[in-house]
Motif scaffolding. Sequence first.
Motif, PDB file in Angstrom:
ATOM      1  N   ASP A 185       0.742  -1.246  -0.072  1.00 26.02           N
ATOM      2  CA  ASP A 185       0.109   0.009   0.046  1.00 26.02           C
ATOM      3  C   ASP A 185       0.934   1.273   0.052  1.00 26.02           C
ATOM      4  O   ASP A 185       0.498   2.181  -0.493  1.00 26.02           O
ATOM      5  CB  ASP A 185      -1.007   0.031   1.150  1.00 26.02           C
ATOM      6  CG  ASP A 185      -2.022  -0.864   0.914  1.00 26.02           C
ATOM      7  OD1 ASP A 185      -2.327  -1.550  -0.151  1.00 26.02           O
ATOM      8  OD2 ASP A 185      -2.691  -1.377   2.021  1.00 26.02           O
ATOM      9  N   ASP A 243      -9.627   3.504  -1.521  1.00 31.43           N
ATOM     10  CA  ASP A 243      -8.723   2.443  -1.473  1.00 31.43           C
ATOM     11  C   ASP A 243      -7.626   2.733  -0.363  1.00 31.43           C
ATOM     12  O   ASP A 243      -8.150   3.421   0.601  1.00 31.43           O
ATOM     13  CB  ASP A 243      -7.686   2.597  -2.759  1.00 31.43           C
ATOM     14  CG  ASP A 243      -6.980   3.753  -2.961  1.00 31.43           C
ATOM     15  OD1 ASP A 243      -6.539   4.505  -2.174  1.00 31.43           O
ATOM     16  OD2 ASP A 243      -7.283   4.808  -3.920  1.00 31.43           O
ATOM     17  N   THR A 244      -6.563   1.990  -0.487  1.00 34.12           N
ATOM     18  CA  THR A 244      -5.868   1.806   0.815  1.00 34.12           C
ATOM     19  C   THR A 244      -4.334   2.458   0.646  1.00 34.12           C
ATOM     20  O   THR A 244      -3.614   2.258   1.584  1.00 34.12           O
ATOM     21  CB  THR A 244      -5.972   0.463   1.444  1.00 34.12           C
ATOM     22  OG1 THR A 244      -5.150  -0.556   0.311  1.00 34.12           O
ATOM     23  CG2 THR A 244      -7.229   0.013   1.956  1.00 34.12           C
ATOM     24  N   SER A 286      -2.497   7.749  -1.523  1.00 33.02           N
ATOM     25  CA  SER A 286      -3.682   8.123  -2.601  1.00 33.02           C
ATOM     26  C   SER A 286      -4.565   9.169  -2.151  1.00 33.02           C
ATOM     27  O   SER A 286      -4.809   9.158  -1.028  1.00 33.02           O
ATOM     28  CB  SER A 286      -4.577   6.746  -2.749  1.00 33.02           C
ATOM     29  OG  SER A 286      -5.705   6.900  -3.457  1.00 33.02           O
TER      30      SER A 286
END
Length: 279
Positions: A18, A187-188, A192
């Motif tokens: 991530d 999202d993770t 992001s």
Amino acid sequence: MSSSPHLLTIRRGEADFDGAVIALGALGVVTALTLDLVSRFDIYQNVYHHLPFDTVVDNFDALMGSAYGVSLFTHWQGDIVDQAWLKHRAPNPPAPFFGGRAAPGESSPVWNKEPYGTTAQLGVPGTWYDRLPHARIGAIPAVGYEFQSEYFVSRANAPAAMRALKAVQDKLHPALVVSEVRSIAADTGWLSTNAGADSIGFHFSLERDWTSVKAALLVIETALAPFAPRPHWGKLFVMPATQVMSRYPRLGDFHALATRLDPTGKFRNAFVDEFVFGA
């Protein structure tokens, strides 16, 4: 990272994944990428004109969830949203749509421009890769050399954010060419712009005149400030680095990852130093 070339493979599910998905080049050079893709499928695209602004905002979640993909295009003038572009996985006959009417012909996202270079509309089916984009593969758009800016806010705040932008819409001109409103799933990724919550992106295509563009960006950022916007990493913004950095709870973890993989900062640049590392 040693002085000799070192190849590192990171896979989904691993501890660093991530942090590496969006890294702005700070972790090294990406030499290969494996994508998960769904099987080929068709999309039908329809466009609707002149949606009442209040109808759009009051029914925002229902409107944005009404198709596989929905984009709103507007020039932030008056009390309408100029266009809604709907991308369906099944045929969708033209009909009134949240107060808007079916486009009588193909449309450009920029009002009163020829639709050269756009993907096919009017419900003509096509493969996903030739319908989900607005611009047709291989076409050189007649409009497309503008400055670009985009800010992401939590989807839950989108109606209020739209009203905040409408309240200052006159100040967006003459810089504004057109604006797009689009939805992005959460999202993770640590860096992001959509980490942690479904978001709405407010995109602005702007004239290539920095004086008027800077003024417009200040207006946009002030209007969206109550909603903690995250600016697009690859587009223009004037937000101070301290504000940008404060929007990413996992920034410290990214610093640790980058320091471990690139202890000398070989892959950083001035932008990354300022807006990611606070140098």
